[in-house]
Design a protein around this motif. Structure first.
Motif, PDB file in Angstrom:
ATOM      1  N   HIS A  24       5.625  -8.868 -15.829  1.00 46.98           N
ATOM      2  CA  HIS A  24       4.395  -8.240 -16.321  1.00 46.98           C
ATOM      3  C   HIS A  24       4.171  -6.854 -15.715  1.00 46.98           C
ATOM      4  CE1 HIS A  24       2.564 -12.357 -17.669  1.00 46.98           C
ATOM      5  NE2 HIS A  24       3.729 -12.080 -18.223  1.00 46.98           N
ATOM      6  N   ILE A  25       4.825  -6.566 -14.607  1.00 46.77           N
ATOM      7  CA  ILE A  25       4.759  -5.193 -14.066  1.00 46.77           C
ATOM      8  C   ILE A  25       5.337  -4.239 -15.105  1.00 46.77           C
ATOM      9  CG2 ILE A  25       5.678  -3.620 -12.313  1.00 46.77           C
ATOM     10  CD1 ILE A  25       5.491  -5.908 -10.307  1.00 46.77           C
ATOM     11  N   LEU A  26       6.439  -4.644 -15.704  1.00 45.78           N
ATOM     12  CA  LEU A  26       7.071  -3.797 -16.724  1.00 45.78           C
ATOM     13  C   LEU A  26       6.242  -3.776 -18.007  1.00 45.78           C
ATOM     14  CD1 LEU A  26      10.701  -5.178 -16.226  1.00 45.78           C
ATOM     15  CD2 LEU A  26       9.681  -3.165 -15.151  1.00 45.78           C
ATOM     16  N   ARG A  27       5.653  -4.915 -18.339  1.00 47.75           N
ATOM     17  CA  ARG A  27       4.941  -5.065 -19.613  1.00 47.75           C
ATOM     18  C   ARG A  27       3.587  -4.360 -19.624  1.00 47.75           C
ATOM     19  NH1 ARG A  27       2.272 -10.793 -20.883  1.00 47.75           N
ATOM     20  NH2 ARG A  27       0.734  -9.826 -19.535  1.00 47.75           N
ATOM     21  N   ASP A  28       2.889  -4.357 -18.478  1.00 51.07           N
ATOM     22  CA  ASP A  28       1.460  -4.023 -18.476  1.00 51.07           C
ATOM     23  C   ASP A  28       1.119  -2.615 -17.994  1.00 51.07           C
ATOM     24  OD1 ASP A  28       1.016  -6.504 -19.508  1.00 51.07           O
ATOM     25  OD2 ASP A  28       0.228  -7.389 -17.671  1.00 51.07           O
ATOM     26  N   VAL A  33      -0.073   2.870  -6.776  1.00 54.97           N
ATOM     27  CA  VAL A  33      -0.274   1.858  -7.829  1.00 54.97           C
ATOM     28  C   VAL A  33      -0.839   2.512  -9.085  1.00 54.97           C
ATOM     29  CG1 VAL A  33      -1.553  -0.239  -8.446  1.00 54.97           C
ATOM     30  CG2 VAL A  33      -0.512  -0.034  -6.171  1.00 54.97           C
ATOM     31  N   ASP A  34      -1.794   3.424  -8.908  1.00 58.12           N
ATOM     32  CA  ASP A  34      -2.370   4.138 -10.054  1.00 58.12           C
ATOM     33  C   ASP A  34      -1.304   4.995 -10.745  1.00 58.12           C
ATOM     34  OD1 ASP A  34      -4.582   5.144 -11.706  1.00 58.12           O
ATOM     35  OD2 ASP A  34      -4.251   7.007 -10.611  1.00 58.12           O
ATOM     36  N   SER A  35      -0.460   5.625  -9.935  1.00 62.68           N
ATOM     37  CA  SER A  35       0.549   6.529 -10.515  1.00 62.68           C
ATOM     38  C   SER A  35       1.556   5.787 -11.385  1.00 62.68           C
ATOM     39  CB  SER A  35       1.295   7.286  -9.401  1.00 62.68           C
ATOM     40  OG  SER A  35       2.239   6.429  -8.763  1.00 62.68           O
ATOM     41  N   ILE A  36       1.818   4.512 -11.048  1.00 60.39           N
ATOM     42  CA  ILE A  36       2.818   3.787 -11.849  1.00 60.39           C
ATOM     43  C   ILE A  36       2.207   3.100 -13.056  1.00 60.39           C
ATOM     44  CG2 ILE A  36       4.394   3.472  -9.898  1.00 60.39           C
ATOM     45  CD1 ILE A  36       3.515   0.533  -9.860  1.00 60.39           C
ATOM     46  N   GLY A  37       0.860   2.967 -13.073  1.00 61.83           N
ATOM     47  CA  GLY A  37       0.291   2.441 -14.317  1.00 61.83           C
ATOM     48  C   GLY A  37      -0.775   1.371 -14.232  1.00 61.83           C
ATOM     49  N   PHE A  38      -1.428   1.228 -13.061  1.00 62.29           N
ATOM     50  CA  PHE A  38      -2.461   0.200 -12.939  1.00 62.29           C
ATOM     51  C   PHE A  38      -3.700   0.747 -12.236  1.00 62.29           C
ATOM     52  CE2 PHE A  38       1.606  -2.061 -12.900  1.00 62.29           C
ATOM     53  CZ  PHE A  38       1.403  -3.028 -13.875  1.00 62.29           C
ATOM     54  N   PRO A  61      -3.770 -11.315 -16.084  1.00 59.76           N
ATOM     55  CA  PRO A  61      -4.063  -9.930 -16.463  1.00 59.76           C
ATOM     56  C   PRO A  61      -5.568  -9.720 -16.625  1.00 59.76           C
ATOM     57  CG  PRO A  61      -2.463 -10.949 -17.974  1.00 59.76           C
ATOM     58  CD  PRO A  61      -3.044 -12.039 -17.140  1.00 59.76           C
ATOM     59  N   LEU A  62      -6.126  -8.839 -15.825  1.00 62.03           N
ATOM     60  CA  LEU A  62      -7.560  -8.550 -15.872  1.00 62.03           C
ATOM     61  C   LEU A  62      -7.753  -7.052 -15.707  1.00 62.03           C
ATOM     62  CD1 LEU A  62      -8.756 -11.327 -13.369  1.00 62.03           C
ATOM     63  CD2 LEU A  62      -9.080 -11.374 -15.857  1.00 62.03           C
ATOM     64  N   ASP A  63      -8.740  -6.496 -16.430  1.00 58.89           N
ATOM     65  CA  ASP A  63      -9.058  -5.082 -16.172  1.00 58.89           C
ATOM     66  C   ASP A  63      -9.927  -4.996 -14.917  1.00 58.89           C
ATOM     67  OD1 ASP A  63     -11.668  -5.682 -16.884  1.00 58.89           O
ATOM     68  OD2 ASP A  63     -11.554  -4.721 -18.852  1.00 58.89           O
ATOM     69  N   LYS A  64     -10.278  -3.779 -14.542  1.00 62.01           N
ATOM     70  CA  LYS A  64     -10.929  -3.584 -13.245  1.00 62.01           C
ATOM     71  C   LYS A  64     -12.247  -4.365 -13.123  1.00 62.01           C
ATOM     72  CE  LYS A  64     -11.956   0.029  -9.945  1.00 62.01           C
ATOM     73  NZ  LYS A  64     -11.708   1.397  -9.552  1.00 62.01           N
ATOM     74  N   VAL A  65     -13.079  -4.301 -14.144  1.00 63.24           N
ATOM     75  CA  VAL A  65     -14.383  -4.973 -14.073  1.00 63.24           C
ATOM     76  C   VAL A  65     -14.191  -6.487 -13.993  1.00 63.24           C
ATOM     77  CG1 VAL A  65     -16.508  -5.434 -15.356  1.00 63.24           C
ATOM     78  CG2 VAL A  65     -15.600  -3.105 -15.241  1.00 63.24           C
ATOM     79  N   ARG A  66     -13.288  -7.021 -14.818  1.00 63.79           N
ATOM     80  CA  ARG A  66     -13.076  -8.477 -14.829  1.00 63.79           C
ATOM     81  C   ARG A  66     -12.412  -8.946 -13.529  1.00 63.79           C
ATOM     82  NH1 ARG A  66      -9.658  -9.403 -19.593  1.00 63.79           N
ATOM     83  NH2 ARG A  66     -10.026 -11.631 -19.409  1.00 63.79           N
ATOM     84  N   LEU A  67     -11.552  -8.113 -12.957  1.00 66.25           N
ATOM     85  CA  LEU A  67     -10.943  -8.483 -11.674  1.00 66.25           C
ATOM     86  C   LEU A  67     -11.998  -8.493 -10.563  1.00 66.25           C
ATOM     87  CD1 LEU A  67      -8.556  -9.212  -9.889  1.00 66.25           C
ATOM     88  CD2 LEU A  67      -7.934  -6.779  -9.791  1.00 66.25           C
ATOM     89  N   GLU A  68     -12.845  -7.478 -10.549  1.00 59.84           N
ATOM     90  CA  GLU A  68     -13.918  -7.436  -9.531  1.00 59.84           C
ATOM     91  C   GLU A  68     -14.832  -8.651  -9.660  1.00 59.84           C
ATOM     92  OE1 GLU A  68     -14.283  -2.579  -8.874  1.00 59.84           O
ATOM     93  OE2 GLU A  68     -15.502  -3.553 -10.415  1.00 59.84           O
ATOM     94  N   THR A  69     -15.169  -9.002 -10.898  1.00 60.36           N
ATOM     95  CA  THR A  69     -16.054 -10.154 -11.131  1.00 60.36           C
ATOM     96  C   THR A  69     -15.375 -11.449 -10.673  1.00 60.36           C
ATOM     97  OG1 THR A  69     -16.906  -9.003 -13.073  1.00 60.36           O
ATOM     98  CG2 THR A  69     -17.388 -11.356 -12.925  1.00 60.36           C
ATOM     99  N   THR A  70     -14.090 -11.572 -10.995  1.00 59.40           N
ATOM    100  CA  THR A  70     -13.350 -12.786 -10.621  1.00 59.40           C
ATOM    101  C   THR A  70     -13.243 -12.914  -9.107  1.00 59.40           C
ATOM    102  OG1 THR A  70     -12.091 -12.654 -12.675  1.00 59.40           O
ATOM    103  CG2 THR A  70     -11.151 -14.007 -10.926  1.00 59.40           C
TER     104      THR A  70
END
Ligand SMILES: NC(=O)c1ccc[n+]([C@@H]2O[C@H](COP(=O)([O-])OP(=O)(O)OC[C@H]3O[C@@H](n4cnc5c(N)ncnc54)[C@H](OP(=O)(O)O)[C@@H]3O)[C@@H](O)[C@H]2O)c1
Length: 219
Positions: free
Chosen positions: A131-135, A164-169, A193-202
């Motif tokens: 998923h690193i490659l996929r996402d 981490v931001d430079s490679i795509g997350f 797989p979660l976006d920033k808001v959903r990861l923070e909430t989780t």
């Protein structure tokens, strides 16, 4: 950035691939020596080297080896280095480790016992290698996946966040290594797989007794 990688398996190769794509210089290593990974490294666009060379090369050094191999590392190589801890504890693979079974310490604190001079930042443990490659997505993409990091050194975390931001997350800093149990195996945010808001909430909702069924993250 110069990225040394110790461990050239699933996670080491995935991080190498996206790092090269993002313009970083990468040196891959493993325990069997550079000749055993020269073809793989060439295909990725990375250099192949020894563990000593990877540690010396990296502005950051990614540790992508199983926990059971930590005892074989030469701690002096990592003194003063930013070491990215991708590790997870799988007792079937690593053998039962008492302090991890009881959750007395986190897996990153366990690594820190072997590398006392390194600035350890937990990263890439909570995403499947494929998923690193996929996402990966450019900054600002809607729904961009966020990865959690943890660490005790603010400057090291800042460097790792930039990488981490430079490679795509996107990045969510969950705090010190002592809090990184929140992203260990079978926790709600583990490899989901979660976006920033959903990861923070989780992460905010993750309690000591919050677990998901073993293996459910593999879909
Ligand atoms: N696979 C995933 O999707 C994934 C995702 C997130 C986190 N992780 C975690 O990342 C860590 C690595 O997992 P992996 O799946 O990438 O393992 P892997 O595919 O088995 O690769 C492990 C690599 O580590 C190397 N290695 C082992 N002992 C070493 C040592 N003492 N010095 C240098 N290199 C050594 C191996 O090379 P040799 O054969 O030469 O020893 C191999 O290249 C684990 O803690 C895992 O739980 C994995």
């Amino acid at each position: 950035m110069r990225v040394g990688i110790v461990g050239a398996g699933h996670i080491g190769q995935s991080v190498a691939r996206v790092a090269v794509k993002a313009g970083h210089s990468v040196l891959l290593s493993n325990s069997r020596g550079p000749e055993s990974i020269s073809v793989v490294a060439l295909a990725i666009g990375a250099k192949a080297g020894t563990v000593e060379e990877a540690a010396a090369f990296g502005d950051i050094v990614v540790l992508a080896i199983p926990l059971h191999a930590y005892s074989s590392l030469d701690a002096r190589l990592f003194d003063g280095k930013i070491a990215l801890d991708t590790g997870n504890y799988y007792p079937n693979r690593d053998g039962e480790i008492g302090v991890l079974e009881t959750q007395a310490i986190t897996t990153s604190q366990y690594l820190a016992r072997y590398l006392p001079g390194a600035q350890i930042v937990k990263a890439f443990n909570a995403i499947l290698a494929a998923h690193i490659l996929r996402d990966v997505q450019p900054a600002g993409s809607p729904g961009r996946r966020a990865l959690p990091i943890a660490g005790d050194d603010a400057a090291a975390k800042s460097t790792v966040s930039e990488f981490v931001d430079s490679i795509g997350f996107d990045v969510v800093d969950l705090g010190p290594l002592s809090e990184s149990w929140k992203i260990e195996r079978a926790r709600p945010a583990y490899c989901i797989p979660l976006d920033k808001v959903r990861l923070e909430t989780t992460l905010a909702a993750t309690e000591r007794d919050s677990f998901v069924p073993e293996g459910s993250w593999r879909g």
